[in-house]
Design an enzyme around this catalytic site. Structure first.
Site, PDB file in Angstrom:
ATOM      1  N   ARG A 190      44.363  47.982  42.736  1.00  0.00           N
ATOM      2  CA  ARG A 190      43.716  47.541  43.969  1.00  0.00           C
ATOM      3  C   ARG A 190      43.684  46.022  44.118  1.00  0.00           C
ATOM      4  O   ARG A 190      43.725  45.513  45.246  1.00  0.00           O
ATOM      5  CB  ARG A 190      42.307  48.115  44.083  1.00  0.00           C
ATOM      6  CG  ARG A 190      41.342  47.795  42.934  1.00  0.00           C
ATOM      7  CD  ARG A 190      40.071  48.610  43.119  1.00  0.00           C
ATOM      8  NE  ARG A 190      39.043  48.446  42.099  1.00  0.00           N
ATOM      9  CZ  ARG A 190      38.973  49.150  40.984  1.00  0.00           C
ATOM     10  NH1 ARG A 190      39.926  50.035  40.708  1.00  0.00           N
ATOM     11  NH2 ARG A 190      37.966  48.969  40.133  1.00  0.00           N
ATOM     12  N   ARG A 221      37.182  39.058  46.120  1.00  0.00           N
ATOM     13  CA  ARG A 221      37.089  40.456  45.715  1.00  0.00           C
ATOM     14  C   ARG A 221      38.183  41.254  46.409  1.00  0.00           C
ATOM     15  O   ARG A 221      38.601  40.935  47.536  1.00  0.00           O
ATOM     16  CB  ARG A 221      35.713  41.033  46.086  1.00  0.00           C
ATOM     17  CG  ARG A 221      35.493  42.433  45.524  1.00  0.00           C
ATOM     18  CD  ARG A 221      34.179  43.039  45.969  1.00  0.00           C
ATOM     19  NE  ARG A 221      34.050  44.403  45.436  1.00  0.00           N
ATOM     20  CZ  ARG A 221      33.145  45.275  45.858  1.00  0.00           C
ATOM     21  NH1 ARG A 221      32.272  44.942  46.800  1.00  0.00           N
ATOM     22  NH2 ARG A 221      33.094  46.491  45.332  1.00  0.00           N
ATOM     23  N   HIS A 222      38.654  42.301  45.758  1.00  0.00           N
ATOM     24  CA  HIS A 222      39.699  43.162  46.320  1.00  0.00           C
ATOM     25  C   HIS A 222      39.224  43.848  47.601  1.00  0.00           C
ATOM     26  O   HIS A 222      38.020  43.918  47.890  1.00  0.00           O
ATOM     27  CB  HIS A 222      40.118  44.221  45.297  1.00  0.00           C
ATOM     28  CG  HIS A 222      38.996  45.128  44.886  1.00  0.00           C
ATOM     29  ND1 HIS A 222      38.555  46.182  45.659  1.00  0.00           N
ATOM     30  CD2 HIS A 222      38.207  45.133  43.780  1.00  0.00           C
ATOM     31  CE1 HIS A 222      37.551  46.792  45.054  1.00  0.00           C
ATOM     32  NE2 HIS A 222      37.312  46.174  43.906  1.00  0.00           N
ATOM     33  N   GLY A 223      40.173  44.382  48.354  1.00  0.00           N
ATOM     34  CA  GLY A 223      39.851  45.158  49.547  1.00  0.00           C
ATOM     35  C   GLY A 223      39.263  46.506  49.194  1.00  0.00           C
ATOM     36  O   GLY A 223      39.228  46.916  48.023  1.00  0.00           O
ATOM     37  N   GLN A 224      38.800  47.203  50.212  1.00  0.00           N
ATOM     38  CA  GLN A 224      38.185  48.518  49.989  1.00  0.00           C
ATOM     39  C   GLN A 224      39.171  49.434  49.264  1.00  0.00           C
ATOM     40  O   GLN A 224      40.337  49.562  49.655  1.00  0.00           O
ATOM     41  CB  GLN A 224      37.799  49.147  51.320  1.00  0.00           C
ATOM     42  CG  GLN A 224      37.046  50.467  51.177  1.00  0.00           C
ATOM     43  CD  GLN A 224      36.889  51.179  52.492  1.00  0.00           C
ATOM     44  OE1 GLN A 224      37.847  51.761  53.023  1.00  0.00           O
ATOM     45  NE2 GLN A 224      35.684  51.136  53.060  1.00  0.00           N
ATOM     46  N   GLU A 257      37.817  44.981  35.990  1.00  0.00           N
ATOM     47  CA  GLU A 257      36.469  45.482  36.244  1.00  0.00           C
ATOM     48  C   GLU A 257      35.818  45.910  34.937  1.00  0.00           C
ATOM     49  O   GLU A 257      36.494  46.130  33.926  1.00  0.00           O
ATOM     50  CB  GLU A 257      36.539  46.661  37.221  1.00  0.00           C
ATOM     51  CG  GLU A 257      35.200  47.276  37.599  1.00  0.00           C
ATOM     52  CD  GLU A 257      34.247  46.311  38.280  1.00  0.00           C
ATOM     53  OE1 GLU A 257      33.715  45.429  37.566  1.00  0.00           O
ATOM     54  OE2 GLU A 257      34.024  46.451  39.494  1.00  0.00           O
ATOM     55  N   LEU A 311      39.855  53.334  47.090  1.00  0.00           N
ATOM     56  CA  LEU A 311      39.482  54.749  47.142  1.00  0.00           C
ATOM     57  C   LEU A 311      38.148  54.987  46.449  1.00  0.00           C
ATOM     58  O   LEU A 311      37.329  55.783  46.920  1.00  0.00           O
ATOM     59  CB  LEU A 311      40.588  55.584  46.468  1.00  0.00           C
ATOM     60  CG  LEU A 311      40.352  57.089  46.390  1.00  0.00           C
ATOM     61  CD1 LEU A 311      40.221  57.695  47.785  1.00  0.00           C
ATOM     62  CD2 LEU A 311      41.486  57.763  45.618  1.00  0.00           C
TER      63      LEU A 311
END
Length: 214
Positions: A63, A7-10, A88, A12
């Site tokens: 992201r 999964r992508h990083g945190q 997504e 916005l």
């Protein structure tokens, strides 16, 4: 064959839900914490790859591509494919904050798999496009010259649905699972007969139909 799911990083959107009202979902950037999460994940992913080449399939969202850059895989990434089917779940265009909250409550009550967002997709729609992606991916991985390991950099719900499709999990089980944390990964290994998951997803409740991740 192996598939590493990341999964992508945190981003916005993970820290400011109103960001979806002013920035398109596909354009939401990583936060500074998300950039650090991607850099921290790099050594873990490289250790899993073990110095061998890897084929990378990444959602084209900002992201996810930024997360991939943060991994710094270098020449280990033999090929990098921006794959729209890994995006997504589509919630539509710029979102109205009041309608967004109403839709979230409706979706939770109706079920995340079948509820179709008025200007976007249902979970079932995402499941359908992932089915087509998995057929293509397994075909590619069976060919000579394709790396034995594929890295998929994608999104929380998308990764859950990819596993649901691959393992034949029930819809009730899918809806009982939590998303991976940002920059968390899972490894899928094929033993020549079937796929295996290295460790289960967190479940926030038992599946109502009794289905399990095993």
């Amino acid at each position: 064959m192996r598939i590493i799911l990341l999964r992508h990083g945190q981003s916005l959107g993970n820290v400011d839900e109103l960001a979806y009202c002013r920035v398109p979902d596909h354009a939401l950037p990583l936060t500074p914490r998300g950039e650090q999460e991607a850099a921290d994940a790099g050594p873990r992913i490289k250790a899993l790859v073990g110095g061998r080449p890897v084929a990378v399939y990444v959602s084209p969202y900002v992201r996810t591509r930024a997360t991939l850059r943060g991994l710094d895989l270098g020449e280990q990434a033999e090929r990098v494919v921006a794959e729209p089917r890994l995006r997504e779940q589509d919630w539509g265009n710029l979102q109205d904050p009041v309608q967004q909250e109403v839709l979230k409550h409706q979706r939770h009550a109706f079920g995340h798999f079948f509820f179709r967002l008025p200007n976007g997709e249902s979970g079932a729609d995402v499941d359908d496009r992932l089915a087509a992606f998995l057929v293509d991916l397994e075909t590619r991985m069976a060919r000579d010259g394709h790396p034995a390991t594929a890295l998929v950099v994608s999104h929380g719900l998308t990764i859950r649905l990819l596993c649901r499709r691959l393992f034949g999990w029930s819809i009730e089980l899918f809806e009982s699972l939590s998303n991976l944390e940002t920059c968390e990964h899972r490894v899928l290994t094929h033993d020549g007969t079937r796929w295996h998951l290295d460790r289960p997803f967190t479940q926030w409740r038992d599946s109502p139909d009794g289905d399990t991740q095993t």
